[in-house]
Design a protein around this motif. Sequence first.
Motif, PDB file in Angstrom:
ATOM      1  N   ASP A   1      48.689  34.344  36.050  1.00 15.24           N
ATOM      2  CA  ASP A   1      49.543  35.266  35.293  1.00 15.24           C
ATOM      3  C   ASP A   1      49.684  36.595  36.030  1.00 15.24           C
ATOM      4  O   ASP A   1      50.768  37.186  36.112  1.00 15.24           O
ATOM      5  CB  ASP A   1      48.969  35.510  33.890  1.00 15.24           C
ATOM      6  CG  ASP A   1      49.149  34.311  32.969  1.00 15.24           C
ATOM      7  OD1 ASP A   1      49.964  33.425  33.317  1.00 15.24           O
ATOM      8  OD2 ASP A   1      48.491  34.272  31.907  1.00 15.24           O
ATOM      9  N   ILE A   2      48.561  37.091  36.559  1.00 12.65           N
ATOM     10  CA  ILE A   2      48.592  38.363  37.299  1.00 12.65           C
ATOM     11  C   ILE A   2      49.471  38.227  38.545  1.00 12.65           C
ATOM     12  O   ILE A   2      50.295  39.103  38.859  1.00 12.65           O
ATOM     13  CB  ILE A   2      47.159  38.786  37.688  1.00 12.65           C
ATOM     14  CG1 ILE A   2      46.362  39.183  36.429  1.00 12.65           C
ATOM     15  CG2 ILE A   2      47.179  39.951  38.681  1.00 12.65           C
ATOM     16  CD1 ILE A   2      44.869  39.364  36.661  1.00 12.65           C
ATOM     17  N   ALA A   3      49.336  37.098  39.288  1.00 11.67           N
ATOM     18  CA  ALA A   3      50.129  36.890  40.509  1.00 11.67           C
ATOM     19  C   ALA A   3      51.617  36.848  40.180  1.00 11.67           C
ATOM     20  O   ALA A   3      52.447  37.442  40.902  1.00 11.67           O
ATOM     21  CB  ALA A   3      49.691  35.589  41.206  1.00 11.67           C
ATOM     22  N   LEU A  37      39.903  31.935  33.599  1.00 13.55           N
ATOM     23  CA  LEU A  37      40.051  32.923  34.665  1.00 13.55           C
ATOM     24  C   LEU A  37      41.166  32.530  35.634  1.00 13.55           C
ATOM     25  O   LEU A  37      41.940  33.383  36.096  1.00 13.55           O
ATOM     26  CB  LEU A  37      38.727  33.073  35.424  1.00 13.55           C
ATOM     27  CG  LEU A  37      37.605  33.815  34.678  1.00 13.55           C
ATOM     28  CD1 LEU A  37      36.302  33.716  35.451  1.00 13.55           C
ATOM     29  CD2 LEU A  37      37.970  35.275  34.474  1.00 13.55           C
ATOM     30  N   ASP A  38      41.243  31.200  35.951  1.00 15.00           N
ATOM     31  CA  ASP A  38      42.319  30.735  36.834  1.00 15.00           C
ATOM     32  C   ASP A  38      43.677  31.047  36.239  1.00 15.00           C
ATOM     33  O   ASP A  38      44.603  31.505  36.939  1.00 15.00           O
ATOM     34  CB  ASP A  38      42.195  29.220  37.068  1.00 15.00           C
ATOM     35  CG  ASP A  38      41.048  28.885  38.035  1.00 15.00           C
ATOM     36  OD1 ASP A  38      40.640  29.812  38.773  1.00 15.00           O
ATOM     37  OD2 ASP A  38      40.582  27.740  38.027  1.00 15.00           O
ATOM     38  N   ASN A  47      44.471  34.695  36.568  1.00 15.08           N
ATOM     39  CA  ASN A  47      44.841  35.045  37.944  1.00 15.08           C
ATOM     40  C   ASN A  47      46.284  34.636  38.260  1.00 15.08           C
ATOM     41  O   ASN A  47      47.022  35.367  38.938  1.00 15.08           O
ATOM     42  CB  ASN A  47      43.885  34.370  38.927  1.00 15.08           C
ATOM     43  CG  ASN A  47      42.533  35.090  38.978  1.00 15.08           C
ATOM     44  OD1 ASN A  47      42.469  36.302  38.756  1.00 15.08           O
ATOM     45  ND2 ASN A  47      41.470  34.357  39.258  1.00 15.08           N
TER      46      ASN A  47
END
Length: 489
Positions: free
Chosen positions: A475-477, A469-470, A473
């Motif tokens: 990658d999304i940022a 999950l980290d 996150n």
Amino acid sequence: MITGEIRNKIDKIWTDMWAGGITNPLTVIEQLTYLMFIRSLDEKELEMESVEALSGEEMPKIFPQDKAGQDMRWSKFKTKDSRAIYDIVGSKVFPFIKAMNGKNTSAFSRYMQDAMFLIPTPQVLQKIITGLDELYEHDIKDLDMQGDVYEYMLGKLSTAGQNGQFRTPKQIRDMMVRLLDPAPDNKVCDPACGTAGFLVSIAEYIREKYETEMTPEQWEHFGGAMFTGFDTDRTMLRISAMNLMLHSITQPRIEYVDSVSKQNSISSAYDIILANPPFTGTIDTESINDNLKAVCSSKKTELLFVALFLRMLRKGGRCSCIVPDGVLFGTTRAHKALRKELVENHQLQTVISMPSGVFKPYAGVSTAILVFTKTGAGGTDKVWFYDMRADGYSLDDKRTPIEDNDIPDIIARFHNPEGEADRKPTEQSFFVEKSAIVANDYDLSINRYKEIVYEKVVYDAPAVIMDRLDKLNLDIAAKMEELRGLIGE
């Protein structure tokens, strides 16, 4: 085989009657039945005239030989003006066929006294006669085809709400017949016969399997004494008698009888019983036959009918019947007593659990098929269960044909019990020992004995999932920053 063209012609007749104001499908069937009977009388008369011309021997006549009598024949009135046809059929032919009881030997004629001619106008009657005549002249080549056409008409009852209670799907009836494998010398009965579908399915099976080897005595037996049906609706009795007559059975015992009442005292009379008895409703306790109360003290018709089947079968006789699921697991004293009677005092062979959509569109009730043999001395050592999931038709209101169909598998496995011996309760069919059934208070629900295998699913450790999950996150940022840069440009 009913082709699309024949279906279209039948549907056209149906539409003409509907447009003329006859909107109850049962009434449509009944009025068509009368007209088919009227036509069949003329056909029989023409045959006898042909024999008389060839042999020189005088043959018995159905119609009076004067002009008025001859005018009542289908071949004579069908080409007349619509108003003349309406007058002849309504005021002459219909009273004539209603008065035929005693003069005509067909079972159908016995139930004509309270028949009513309900076709509203000369134009509608002419359209129906023209449509039926076209069917008979161009499409109906033999008795089998005539029976198929009538079966297709009866099938329309299934789409008509409450009237559908009289119809068991043909594929289910045929399967039940093949499970019992009736023989030409058997006596068969349906004590809740409706449109005689089960009796017709037996007749078709006998002809398919034994036609080339049956003796004259067996054919005579087939023509009448072999078949018995009871019902409490005279319209159903007329339709069932016609249905059987169209399948070469002219002398069946089709009678108005409340089967579970004191009116019916038949015992140990039949080799085969096939039935789909009424599921709902109770009857007056006072009218129930006392020997049925002795098996299960109940007012529920679905329990009383199974007790009745046991009484009406001879020793060694076999039954295949449809029951609502409640019969299998109901907890009342009557439910348990009936199941105990089947398991302990007779030979219960099979419980086939059917999907709830089998009787759609008019009922979504879950049902099962019981197959048992009357012994009076026990004989149940194990019971074969089958979980039917498909019958060749979709399980929604439309009931359209599909490829999934367990029926051939059910028939093959039923007749090869040795091959079922090692199957596990995790499979679609399996045996259950009598001792297990007794231990479960004679519960016959397949879900009581079926084992469901659950596959173990292994998940990653929580720390591994958190790391994933980290990473997502981050990658999304990063993508968001890249998007902002594109917008800023």
